[in-house]
Scaffold this active site. Structure first.
Site, PDB file in Angstrom:
ATOM      1  N   GLU A 130      26.130 122.419  69.470  1.00 51.95           N
ATOM      2  CA  GLU A 130      25.506 121.103  69.581  1.00 51.95           C
ATOM      3  C   GLU A 130      26.482 120.023  69.144  1.00 51.95           C
ATOM      4  O   GLU A 130      27.265 120.214  68.211  1.00 51.95           O
ATOM      5  CB  GLU A 130      24.244 121.069  68.707  1.00 51.95           C
ATOM      6  CG  GLU A 130      23.385 119.843  68.869  1.00 51.95           C
ATOM      7  CD  GLU A 130      22.065 119.978  68.108  1.00 51.95           C
ATOM      8  OE1 GLU A 130      21.584 118.953  67.600  1.00 51.95           O
ATOM      9  OE2 GLU A 130      21.528 121.108  68.023  1.00 51.95           O
ATOM     10  N   ASP A 132      26.111 115.922  68.187  1.00 49.56           N
ATOM     11  CA  ASP A 132      25.037 114.972  67.899  1.00 49.56           C
ATOM     12  C   ASP A 132      25.509 113.555  67.666  1.00 49.56           C
ATOM     13  O   ASP A 132      26.461 113.321  66.900  1.00 49.56           O
ATOM     14  CB  ASP A 132      24.289 115.376  66.620  1.00 49.56           C
ATOM     15  CG  ASP A 132      23.493 116.644  66.769  1.00 49.56           C
ATOM     16  OD1 ASP A 132      23.175 117.018  67.899  1.00 49.56           O
ATOM     17  OD2 ASP A 132      23.193 117.256  65.728  1.00 49.56           O
ATOM     18  N   GLU A 134      23.067 110.682  66.087  1.00 50.37           N
ATOM     19  CA  GLU A 134      21.734 110.367  65.584  1.00 50.37           C
ATOM     20  C   GLU A 134      21.768 108.970  64.988  1.00 50.37           C
ATOM     21  O   GLU A 134      22.623 108.666  64.149  1.00 50.37           O
ATOM     22  CB  GLU A 134      21.274 111.387  64.547  1.00 50.37           C
ATOM     23  CG  GLU A 134      21.012 112.760  65.133  1.00 50.37           C
ATOM     24  CD  GLU A 134      20.605 113.781  64.095  1.00 50.37           C
ATOM     25  OE1 GLU A 134      19.656 114.547  64.363  1.00 50.37           O
ATOM     26  OE2 GLU A 134      21.231 113.819  63.016  1.00 50.37           O
TER      27      GLU A 134
END
Length: 318
Positions: A130, A132, A134
């Site tokens: 993953e 990310d 955010e």
């Protein structure tokens, strides 16, 4: 076409110089010139037929919390005290350039997280890879924080947090990921804010084997997102809405059992030598970010990691 490209280069240079005139100038590198050229060429050939949301994405959950603009080119995800919403690409990719324009929730958004990320699967699987972005909501008047993270085989804990040099709720800004077998770079408006390098040996920290989908979602995370969970979501301010447009992908589309392009190919700009390292101008921008915007780096958290993870020894400047 050449005149259009020259005009675009000048426009980008002017805006970036205005943005950081007191720090370092944000020169446009050759790689961005190429990206601009591809963008203009695409616009010229298909200006009347821009891809719709359905061309690239599927709703993951709560379709009634998803809306589009009248022309179908802007997409809105909303969060209330019932649920949030999310979408994902229909295709998965292994390496490439992935970019989206986002405008984040304005006003009091404490506890709200807008996520824009790449992942090998739909859901937090125990062996997922993953990448990310955010965006952590705030109380009115406080700055948004941007958190990035990298997972390999289900292991993350590689967080970095940055401030932004603009208010991301007032207008659309571009958030991009460059991913090849040598490095992963997180960009904000083409400024490299995080560089994550691969080693020249087999390792368990650089995700480079599994193809990934691209996702975005809005959800409630008031147990940790704002001041470590001290600030809770004010549901009287709901619905909270984030918006998206101008998705761009130039990557290796995965085709089972194996894609046509692999990590060793250099026919794509994102897998050529210039994309294996920061350019001279990108290093200037990255240095400015390091000096002014980083507020947490797991590689400097010796209390949390008495023995730093092995990837922390790799220099982003190499």
């Amino acid at each position: 076409m050449r005149e259009d490209l020259t005009c675009l280069q000048g426009l980008i240079s002017t805006k970036t110089m205005e943005k950081k005139a007191s720090s370092s100038s944000m020169a446009v590198t050759a790689i961005w010139c190429f990206v601009a050229y591809v963008t203009i060429a695409t616009m010229s050939s298909s200006a009347a037929s821009k891809p719709s949301f359905d061309d690239n994405f599927s709703i993951m959950w709560s379709e009634n919390h998803f809306k589009t603009s009248e022309d179908g080119q802007t997409w809105f995800l909303s969060l209330d005290n019932d649920t949030g919403c999310g979408f994902q690409t229909k295709e998965k990719y292994r390496f490439g350039w992935f970019s989206m324009k986002l405008k984040l929730v304005g006003g009091d958004s404490a506890g709200v997280v807008t996520a824009y990320y790449m992942c090998t699967e739909d859901g937090a699987g125990p062996t997922r890879d993953e990448l990310d972005f955010e965006f952590l909501g705030n109380r009115t008047g406080e700055p948004y924080l941007i958190q990035t993270n990298v997972y390999k085989n289900g292991t993350g804990n590689r967080e970095m947090r940055h401030k932004l040099w603009f208010d991301p709720t007032l207008d659309y800004h571009t958030y991009s990921i460059l991913w090849n077998s040598h490095q992963i770079i997180f960009f904000v408006d083409r400024v490299p804010v995080r560089v994550y390098k691969n080693a020249d040996y087999e390792n368990n920290f650089f995700p480079n084997q599994k193809p990934m989908y691209l996702f975005s979602s809005i959800w409630n995370a008031d147990d940790w997102a704002t001041r470590g969970g001290l600030e809770k979501t004010d549901w009287k301010k709901a619905p909270f809405v984030s918006s998206y447009r101008d998705f761009t992908v130039d990557g290796c589309q995965w085709k089972d059992p194996y894609p046509d392009c692999v990590s060793s190919t250099t026919q794509h700009w994102w897998d050529q030598y210039e994309a294996w390292h920061l350019t001279k101008d990108q290093k200037l921008d990255f240095a400015w970010v390091q000096r002014n915007l980083v507020i947490y780096d797991y590689c400097k958290d010796t209390e949390r990691f008495p023995t730093l993870p092995e990837e922390c020894s790799l220099s982003p400047w190499d």
